[in-house]
Motif scaffolding. Structure first.
Motif, short mmCIF file in Angstrom:
data_model
loop_
_atom_site.label_atom_id
_atom_site.label_comp_id
_atom_site.label_asym_id
_atom_site.label_seq_id
_atom_site.Cartn_x
_atom_site.Cartn_y
_atom_site.Cartn_z
N GLN A 190 -1.41 7.80 1.37
CA GLN A 190 -2.58 7.52 0.54
C GLN A 190 -3.60 8.64 0.73
O GLN A 190 -4.02 8.94 1.86
CB GLN A 190 -3.19 6.18 0.91
CG GLN A 190 -4.28 5.72 -0.05
CD GLN A 190 -4.59 4.25 0.12
OE1 GLN A 190 -4.17 3.61 1.08
NE2 GLN A 190 -5.34 3.68 -0.81
N LYS A 248 0.84 -1.20 0.00
CA LYS A 248 0.00 0.00 0.00
C LYS A 248 0.88 1.25 0.00
O LYS A 248 2.01 1.23 0.50
CB LYS A 248 -0.92 0.01 1.22
CG LYS A 248 -1.96 -1.09 1.22
CD LYS A 248 -2.85 -1.01 2.46
CE LYS A 248 -3.92 -2.10 2.45
NZ LYS A 248 -4.77 -2.05 3.66
N ASP A 261 -3.89 9.39 4.64
CA ASP A 261 -3.42 8.31 5.50
C ASP A 261 -1.92 8.12 5.32
O ASP A 261 -1.43 8.01 4.20
CB ASP A 261 -4.12 6.99 5.16
CG ASP A 261 -5.54 6.94 5.69
OD1 ASP A 261 -5.78 7.51 6.76
OD2 ASP A 261 -6.40 6.36 5.00
N GLY A 315 0.73 5.38 6.34
CA GLY A 315 0.55 4.01 6.79
C GLY A 315 1.74 3.31 7.39
O GLY A 315 1.68 2.10 7.59
N LYS A 323 0.64 17.00 7.68
CA LYS A 323 -0.56 17.24 6.88
C LYS A 323 -0.94 18.72 6.91
O LYS A 323 -1.23 19.33 5.87
CB LYS A 323 -1.72 16.40 7.40
CG LYS A 323 -1.51 14.90 7.32
CD LYS A 323 -2.64 14.16 8.03
CE LYS A 323 -2.37 12.68 8.15
NZ LYS A 323 -3.45 11.98 8.90
N GLU A 377 2.77 13.42 12.10
CA GLU A 377 1.88 13.18 10.96
C GLU A 377 0.87 14.31 10.84
O GLU A 377 0.62 14.83 9.74
CB GLU A 377 1.13 11.86 11.14
CG GLU A 377 1.95 10.61 10.94
CD GLU A 377 1.09 9.36 11.01
OE1 GLU A 377 -0.15 9.47 10.95
OE2 GLU A 377 1.66 8.27 11.12
N ASP A 378 0.26 14.68 11.97
CA ASP A 378 -0.75 15.73 11.98
C ASP A 378 -0.14 17.05 11.51
O ASP A 378 -0.71 17.76 10.67
CB ASP A 378 -1.32 15.88 13.39
CG ASP A 378 -2.53 16.78 13.45
OD1 ASP A 378 -3.57 16.43 12.87
OD2 ASP A 378 -2.45 17.86 14.06
N LYS A 437 -9.22 12.83 3.00
CA LYS A 437 -8.50 11.88 3.83
C LYS A 437 -7.05 11.73 3.39
O LYS A 437 -6.76 11.52 2.21
CB LYS A 437 -9.19 10.52 3.79
CG LYS A 437 -8.71 9.53 4.84
CD LYS A 437 -9.59 8.29 4.86
CE LYS A 437 -9.17 7.33 5.96
NZ LYS A 437 -10.00 6.11 5.98
#
Length: 360
Positions: free
Chosen positions: A53, A49, A243, A245, A128, A124-125, A241
């Motif tokens: 994403q 994956k 993601d 991963g 983004k 991560e937050d 969204k």
């Protein structure tokens, strides 16, 4: 036995004893070594994956590499022998540092892993948020339950990830407002939380998803103050969204490279033009790049994978410049915007114009 022979035998036995002691003697140090690197534009090895994403928004093809880098660290309980530590100091691909530099006194492996996981989630937050801010895409916020205290008034009633809409009918937009509303009560009184449970839509939820949760307040351990046994926090919400991963990766240092990967996927410009770029650095919501630990090990990891350029936080530049592997170009990086401009120069073949790192 002649005196000369006796002296040599005693010296030999003493040397053997010292060598044995050095092998058995433990020293309070931690060893760091180059860890795996991950292409934020690529896929995960275990399930194929994408590392990043995006759904609900148009994305564009990418090429090349924007690799985040990691460092492998020995566990909190591990103590190398004196011999191992000396060998590590002499090697170029191992960093030996005082144990307390990595693990605060008394911290267990489990606590360290939990802290790393929380820092990774926070990075991560921020990655983004910084990426979308850079692109002019609106980012919202919401108040959530970050954690629930075991045995407290909220256990079994509120859960980590629940969105807090209001307390006693008063809308809340900050963690401080939650605490203010709760402390208007005396211990033993009831306060009512309006929440959207974490499995009912999150930021996209409507009033129909809201649930009223009455809680009998408890008493703080230090003062006569009402508490409900949660840690509230503010999280960002996004119009689509995103993601990330990766599993079994911790710490905040991948923020910059995640932001670049998100920007690359959301814009028609191929940011790397097929080049192999790696890097590290924390990222703030407004796109500022911060320093990290273990920079020398990350440089080795990046070059071993084939990186040509390495985005280096400005505050790590002096250290990085002292141990740059041959063939790797350091690129001094202070902001996400600056990193994007450096990628533009790389695409244009203007390597000489890139901001470099100098030995301090």
């Amino acid at each position: 036995m002649p005196r000369r022979s006796a002296t040599m035998l005693a010296a030999t036995l003493l040397l053997i004893a010292l060598l044995c002691a050095s092998v058995l003697m433990k020293v309070p140090y931690t060893e760091m070594s180059p860890g795996p690197t991950y292409n934020t534009l690529g896929t995960q090895e275990d399930d194929g994956k994408p590392v990043i994403q995006i759904t609900g928004h148009e994305t564009y093809p990418t090429s090349g590499h924007l690799n985040m880098t990691t460092v492998q660290v020995t566990g909190a309980k591990y103590e190398p022998s004196l011999v191992s530590a000396v060998i590590g100091w002499l090697r170029g691909d191992v960093l030996v540092v005082p144990h307390e530099n990595v693990y605060p006194e008394g911290q267990t492996d489990q606590e360290a892993q939990q802290q790393n996981a929380e820092e990774f989630a926070s990075s991560e937050d921020s990655a983004k948020t910084a990426a979308l801010n850079q692109l002019g895409i609106p980012v919202g916020t919401q108040v959530v339950v970050k954690s629930v205290v075991a045995g407290g008034p909220s256990e079994g009633k509120l859960h980590a990830g629940d969105r807090i809409v209001a307390v006693d009918g008063t809308k809340v937009t900050t963690a401080e407002q939650v605490a203010e509303q709760v402390t208007k009560h005396q211990p033993g009184e009831t306060t009512v939380f309006t929440i959207v449970p974490k499995d009912r839509g999150g930021a996209a939820a409507t009033a129909a998803d809201e649930v009223q949760v009455p809680l009998v307040t408890g008493k703080a351990t230090d003062v006569n103050r009402a508490v409900v046994g949660i840690r509230p926090d503010v999280e960002h919400t996004y119009p689509f969204k995103i993601d990330i991963g990766l599993q079994d990766v911790g710490g905040p240092s991948a923020g910059l490279m995640f932001s670049l990967g998100i920007v690359d996927k959301l814009t028609p410009t191929d940011l790397t033009a097929g080049k192999f770029v790696a890097g590290t650095g924390t990222i703030s919501d407004d796109g500022k790049v911060g320093p990290i630990g273990g920079i020398s090990m990350k440089l080795i990891a990046a070059r071993d994978k084939g990186a040509e350029y390495f985005f280096t936080p400005a505050d790590n530049c002096a250290e990085a410049a002292k141990s740059t592997p041959k063939g790797l170009r350091l690129v001094k990086t202070e902001t996400l915007d600056g990193a994007l401009k450096s990628l533009e120069q790389i695409r244009a073949g203007q390597g000489a114009a890139l901001p470099g790192c100098a030995v301090g």
